[in-house]
Design a protein around this motif. Structure first.
Motif, mmCIF file in Angstrom:
data_model
loop_
_atom_site.group_PDB
_atom_site.id
_atom_site.type_symbol
_atom_site.label_atom_id
_atom_site.label_comp_id
_atom_site.label_asym_id
_atom_site.label_seq_id
_atom_site.Cartn_x
_atom_site.Cartn_y
_atom_site.Cartn_z
ATOM 1 N N GLU A 92 0.847 -1.192 0.000
ATOM 2 C CA GLU A 92 0.000 0.000 0.000
ATOM 3 C C GLU A 92 0.882 1.242 0.000
ATOM 4 O O GLU A 92 1.873 1.315 0.736
ATOM 5 C CB GLU A 92 -0.926 0.009 1.215
ATOM 6 C CG GLU A 92 -2.067 -0.995 1.116
ATOM 7 C CD GLU A 92 -3.122 -0.773 2.186
ATOM 8 O OE1 GLU A 92 -2.765 -0.251 3.269
ATOM 9 O OE2 GLU A 92 -4.296 -1.102 1.938
ATOM 10 N N PHE A 104 -4.731 5.602 1.109
ATOM 11 C CA PHE A 104 -3.845 4.496 0.772
ATOM 12 C C PHE A 104 -4.381 3.749 -0.447
ATOM 13 O O PHE A 104 -5.582 3.498 -0.558
ATOM 14 C CB PHE A 104 -3.718 3.529 1.960
ATOM 15 C CG PHE A 104 -2.796 4.022 3.029
ATOM 16 C CD1 PHE A 104 -1.414 3.917 2.883
ATOM 17 C CD2 PHE A 104 -3.298 4.608 4.184
ATOM 18 C CE1 PHE A 104 -0.554 4.372 3.866
ATOM 19 C CE2 PHE A 104 -2.448 5.070 5.174
ATOM 20 C CZ PHE A 104 -1.071 4.956 5.020
ATOM 21 N N LYS A 105 -3.465 3.420 -1.357
ATOM 22 C CA LYS A 105 -3.827 2.685 -2.564
ATOM 23 C C LYS A 105 -2.959 1.427 -2.636
ATOM 24 O O LYS A 105 -1.750 1.488 -2.424
ATOM 25 C CB LYS A 105 -3.608 3.533 -3.812
ATOM 26 C CG LYS A 105 -3.938 2.811 -5.117
ATOM 27 C CD LYS A 105 -3.650 3.697 -6.323
ATOM 28 C CE LYS A 105 -3.946 2.953 -7.620
ATOM 29 N NZ LYS A 105 -3.647 3.798 -8.809
ATOM 30 N N PHE A 106 -3.598 0.305 -2.930
ATOM 31 C CA PHE A 106 -2.861 -0.954 -3.010
ATOM 32 C C PHE A 106 -2.302 -1.138 -4.419
ATOM 33 O O PHE A 106 -3.026 -1.063 -5.402
ATOM 34 C CB PHE A 106 -3.766 -2.132 -2.660
ATOM 35 C CG PHE A 106 -3.082 -3.472 -2.751
ATOM 36 C CD1 PHE A 106 -2.073 -3.814 -1.870
ATOM 37 C CD2 PHE A 106 -3.434 -4.381 -3.743
ATOM 38 C CE1 PHE A 106 -1.428 -5.038 -1.953
ATOM 39 C CE2 PHE A 106 -2.792 -5.615 -3.836
ATOM 40 C CZ PHE A 106 -1.790 -5.934 -2.932
#
Length: 213
Positions: A92, A104-106
């Motif tokens: 993340e 948050f971006k995975f």
């Protein structure tokens, strides 16, 4: 009776396609029919395979060809001592939007595919090797407390050098248990070597083509 005849016809059609797939693979991976059969059997059973053989015997070429012929989305990971679990699973990252908001971006790792080639798997540390345990058994990975399903089907074909032990980490029993079959890639005989030489140094080389979708 009609249903039975349809089933027989489907089985025969599948047998023909498997024969086509094997022919397509052996055009590029020459003289190792037994290895090809075991690799296809592992995939058809929904399992994973561990390819053990000396460097230069075409293990990488085999996996890449199988991926194309079987119509699978494949990724390759070169295992090294400094490889971390996040390099395989993903991680993340904190992303800032155009409006200034943060979230948050995975970012998916290479394990999010249908056929993962773990090249020289025993060169990675036990911590990194363990990143594959959940994926190989449960077809899912857990990152930052969230479980994410992998693509179906999902297979791992790993390679290992049987003689070079310096800088390697033996696979633990739990890891070996995840593999359906160990496939020993033997050194080819002189006749096969000649066929490989002619096939790979000529003006044209056989290309892999998709048989299954």
């Amino acid at each position: 009776m009609a249903a039975g005849e349809d089933l027989v016809a489907e089985i025969e059609a599948l047998e023909d396609k498997l024969a086509q797939a094997k022919t397509a693979i052996t055009r590029r991976f020459i003289g190792q029919e037994r290895v090809v059969e075991l690799t296809l059997a592992a995939l058809l059973c929904g399992g994973h395979g561990l390819l053990i053989g000396l460097p230069g015997l075409g293990k990488t070429r085999l996996v890449e060809t199988v991926s194309t012929v079987m119509g699978l989305n494949g990724n390759r990971v070169q295992f090294t001592p400094d490889l971390m679990p996040a390099d395989i699973l993903g991680s993340e990252v904190l992303e800032t939007g155009s409006d200034g908001s943060r979230a948050f971006k995975f970012i998916q790792g290479p394990i999010f595919c249908q056929l993962l080639m773990a090249d020289e798997i025993n060169r990675a540390s036990p911590r990194t090797q363990s990143a594959l345990l959940q994926a190989m058994q449960e077809k899912a990975v857990t990152v930052a407390g969230e479980t994410r399903k992998l693509d179906a089907p999902f297979h791992v074909l790993a390679t290992q050098n049987p003689i070079e032990q310096e800088g390697t980490y033996p696979l633990p029993e739990a890891q070996l248990d995840r593999f359906l079959v160990q496939i020993d890639v033997q050194y080819p005989d002189r006749k096969t070597e000649k066929e490989i030489l002619l096939a790979t140094t000529g003006a044209e080389e056989a290309d892999a083509y998709e048989v299954f979708t």
